[in-house]
Each structure stands twice: as structure tokens, then as C-alpha cells.
Design a protein around this motif. Sequence first.
Motif, PDB file in Angstrom:
ATOM      1  N   THR A 164      -1.155   0.549  10.347  1.00  0.00           N
ATOM      2  CA  THR A 164      -0.869   1.819   9.683  1.00  0.00           C
ATOM      3  C   THR A 164      -0.674   2.937  10.703  1.00  0.00           C
ATOM      4  O   THR A 164       0.092   3.867  10.464  1.00  0.00           O
TER       5      THR A 164
ATOM      6  N   LEU B 284      -2.616   6.631   3.646  1.00  0.00           N
ATOM      7  CA  LEU B 284      -3.989   6.358   3.224  1.00  0.00           C
ATOM      8  C   LEU B 284      -4.063   5.093   2.375  1.00  0.00           C
ATOM      9  O   LEU B 284      -4.947   4.242   2.572  1.00  0.00           O
ATOM     10  N   THR B 285      -3.156   4.960   1.422  1.00  0.00           N
ATOM     11  CA  THR B 285      -3.169   3.762   0.578  1.00  0.00           C
ATOM     12  C   THR B 285      -2.801   2.527   1.389  1.00  0.00           C
ATOM     13  O   THR B 285      -3.316   1.438   1.134  1.00  0.00           O
TER      14      THR B 285
ATOM     15  N   VAL C 147      -5.973   1.285   3.175  1.00  0.00           N
ATOM     16  CA  VAL C 147      -6.901   0.604   2.265  1.00  0.00           C
ATOM     17  C   VAL C 147      -6.397  -0.782   1.898  1.00  0.00           C
ATOM     18  O   VAL C 147      -7.129  -1.776   1.983  1.00  0.00           O
ATOM     19  N   VAL C 148      -5.139  -0.870   1.509  1.00  0.00           N
ATOM     20  CA  VAL C 148      -4.582  -2.161   1.068  1.00  0.00           C
ATOM     21  C   VAL C 148      -4.495  -3.144   2.233  1.00  0.00           C
ATOM     22  O   VAL C 148      -4.825  -4.328   2.085  1.00  0.00           O
TER      23      VAL C 148
ATOM     24  N   GLY D 160       0.816  -1.214   0.000  1.00  0.00           N
ATOM     25  CA  GLY D 160       0.000   0.000   0.000  1.00  0.00           C
ATOM     26  C   GLY D 160       0.841   1.252   0.000  1.00  0.00           C
ATOM     27  O   GLY D 160       0.523   2.233  -0.685  1.00  0.00           O
TER      28      GLY D 160
ATOM     29  N   ALA E  76      -6.360  -3.170   4.937  1.00  0.00           N
ATOM     30  CA  ALA E  76      -7.722  -3.574   5.295  1.00  0.00           C
ATOM     31  C   ALA E  76      -8.250  -4.620   4.314  1.00  0.00           C
ATOM     32  O   ALA E  76      -8.882  -5.607   4.725  1.00  0.00           O
ATOM     33  N   LEU E  77      -7.987  -4.426   3.026  1.00  0.00           N
ATOM     34  CA  LEU E  77      -8.407  -5.415   2.028  1.00  0.00           C
ATOM     35  C   LEU E  77      -7.700  -6.749   2.259  1.00  0.00           C
ATOM     36  O   LEU E  77      -8.308  -7.821   2.148  1.00  0.00           O
TER      37      LEU E  77
END
Length: 282
Positions: free
Chosen positions: A189, A66-67, A70-71, A53, A73-74
Motif C-alpha cells: 500500500t 486505508l481500505t 486493511v484488506v 481494498g 493485511a487480512l
Amino acid sequence: MTRLFEALQFEFMRYALAAAIFTGLAAPAVGTFLVQRRLALLGDGLGHVALTGVALGLLANIAPTLTAIVVAALGAVLIELLRMYGRTSADVALAMLFYGGIAGGVLLTNLAGESAASLNAFLFGAITTVGTGDLVLVGVLGLVVVVVSLGLSPQLFAVCQDEEHAKVSGVPVRAYSILIAVLAAVTITVAMQTVGLLLVSALMVVPVAASQQLTRSFRTTHLAAMGIGLFAAVGGLFGSYEIDTAPGPTIVILALAVFAVASLIGAVLTRTRSRRRPVDSL
């Protein structure tokens, strides 16, 4: 003590202290549930996914934090789905996260025109470079993790302790399992700039292991782990300033030292209790 007060005169140290407080509380708050589920290495796996991410953020010129959220969490949702529905065992799924996360991170970093060395700040932490925007993000996410972990502690404990019994009791096990994984991803994160992606799992697991040496109930273990995590994060930050070392590794070493002391105290307490039992039974 004088040098510590002198350190707080610098803005970067005040920011670093605030980030250490949020990280020290949030990491063990989630780590307690991971240890209870015997998924202590999940933090490592998600840390490697978060690295992808970070590299994606560098490639797309977006804030890496931020990325990474997201990554990671996915990735957390994916591993839970594999664990629930797939034939892949948990340890194999974690291994795939390890390898895929590192490979993806380095590959995307190269595509972004950066060297792998540019990832060092994220791998090992750079708490003294935390800015205002970073601190706001870390503070908000850390607060969310702590509040959710404490507020839903009974439900999350039920899922971690015995999934089958929780299902029979009407607890939405799948939803809470995914929630634990996502909280772990968010925590990683949060701690990315504090102790780094390679060491964040230690701050999630070691304080919990230390508190288990001294406590018996889950709630006491949970709160004690957060206290130990806070002590390690703040103590490690000031310790690194005092002896001029990297904050991330210093925080982890301090946490390990607390675990060693707690283990000795726990062993003494266990022997004392075992000796008193025959006397108490008379």
C-alpha cells in the motif's frame, strides 16, 4: 543536473521524491525476507488483494489507501494461516489471491459506479499526484516497515532460513511469519501510488536479486537491496521526468537494468575467485 534541480522547484516533484525515497527503502527491506522464504510472488498476490481494498474504498467513499491496507493485511494473515494449517499449497493459495483480488476489485468498482479504467492510477502508480495527506501516510508506514525490518532482522532471518530450527530455539515462528506477511501488505500500500499494484512486487524482489549477485551475507544483502531500491526509485522518478515516461514502469526498468549489471559483475567476480583458488591454496 540543471533540469533535475529545476524539477525540484515544483511541489509535486518534491512530494514525489519523498514518496520514492520511502518506497525505495521499504519495498526491498521486506522483499529480502520474502525472497529468503521463496515467496517472491507474495507481493503480486497481495497487490491484487489490495486492489479489492481500493475498490471497497471507492464503494464506501473512504480513502482507498486505508481500505487497501486493511484488506491486504487480512489477505496476508489469511494466506499465512492457509500455509500453516491448511492443506492448500502456497502456490495454489497465491493463485486464489491473484484471481479473487482482481475479480473483487473490478466487481466492487462497477458497484461503486466507476469504470475499471479508474483503477489505472492504482494499478500502474501515479507518484506525481501524491498530496500532503498521502505523503504523511506513506512516510509513516514506510518508516515503520524499515524500522521493524531492520530492528527484528535476526529473528525474521531465523524464521525465513529454517523454521524448525527457529522453533527449537524458542522463536515464535507463527507470530513472526504473520508479521512478515503483514509488513509485505503494508509495503504494497505504501508503493501503490509510486509504482502501482501490478509492479510493486518487482521493487520488492528485483533489488534483492541484484544484491544477491554481489554479496554473501544476509545482512549485507539486506542493506544493499535497500540501497539499490532507493537508487531505482529516485533514479526512475527523475528519469521519467527527463524522458517524459510513466514513473512506475521507469523505476522497474531501472531496477532490472541494475540487476543485469550486477549479474555481469557477479559472474566476473565468481570467475576471478575460482581462478585464484588454486594459487591461494599453494
